[in-house]
Scaffold this active site. Structure first.
Site, PDB file in Angstrom:
ATOM      1  N   SER A   1       0.816  -1.220   0.000  1.00 12.87           N
ATOM      2  CA  SER A   1       0.000   0.000   0.000  1.00 12.87           C
ATOM      3  C   SER A   1       0.847   1.266   0.000  1.00 12.87           C
ATOM      4  CB  SER A   1      -0.955   0.004   1.199  1.00 12.87           C
ATOM      5  OG  SER A   1      -0.234   0.075   2.405  1.00 12.87           O
ATOM      6  N   CYS A   2       2.177   1.125   0.029  1.00 16.23           N
ATOM      7  CA  CYS A   2       3.090   2.273   0.051  1.00 16.23           C
ATOM      8  C   CYS A   2       3.599   2.557  -1.360  1.00 16.23           C
ATOM      9  CB  CYS A   2       4.261   1.969   0.989  1.00 16.23           C
ATOM     10  SG  CYS A   2       5.585   3.189   0.933  1.00 16.23           S
ATOM     11  N   GLY A   3       3.404   3.783  -1.822  1.00 12.70           N
ATOM     12  CA  GLY A   3       3.848   4.166  -3.162  1.00 12.70           C
ATOM     13  C   GLY A   3       5.344   4.044  -3.351  1.00 12.70           C
TER      14      GLY A   3
END
Length: 126
Positions: free
Chosen positions: A15-17
């Protein structure tokens, strides 16, 4: 010569860019890394301590300050010891900045994503 698949591990949060971008850079270099979603497969204390040692960092250096949990646990207090912070990071892996990449050339917290190039020359742009 490009590193083999088993030689590169990314401790990843999908979920982390930044984590997704670093994973893409590794793959663009022609390498399929071992991907560890550390929220599903949490760090062991020895594993995280070893990576910190390899990066010459202390637990506070990889402590994620964004989010409610940081505030709820009052982690900004300067009296937290490295040992206490390490235990907290192991109990709450979401508090570890990401991604951490381990290669034969070293271990890096790849924030910003360009830090990857320090340990993955095959991914270095031409």
């Amino acid at each position: 010569m490009k590193p083999s698949n088993t030689e590169i591990t990314i401790f990843h949060n999908p979920s982390c860019g930044t984590s997704r971008n670093v994973l893409a850079l590794i793959r663009e270099a022609g390498v399929e890394p071992r991907v560890v979603d550390y929220q599903k497969t949490p760090y062991t204390r020895d594993q995280l301590a070893g990576m910190l040692l390899a990066m010459d960092l202390r637990p506070r250096d990889v402590l994620r300050t964004k989010g409610d949990l940081y505030t709820q646990l009052d982690l900004a207090r300067p009296d937290w010891t490295d040992e206490q912070l390490l235990d907290t990071l192991v109990r709450h892996p979401v508090l570890v900045e990401r991604p951490i990449v381990v290669t034969p050339l070293g271990t890096r917290l790849c924030r910003p994503k360009e830090r990857l190039f320090e340990v993955l020359p095959a991914a270095r742009p031409v």
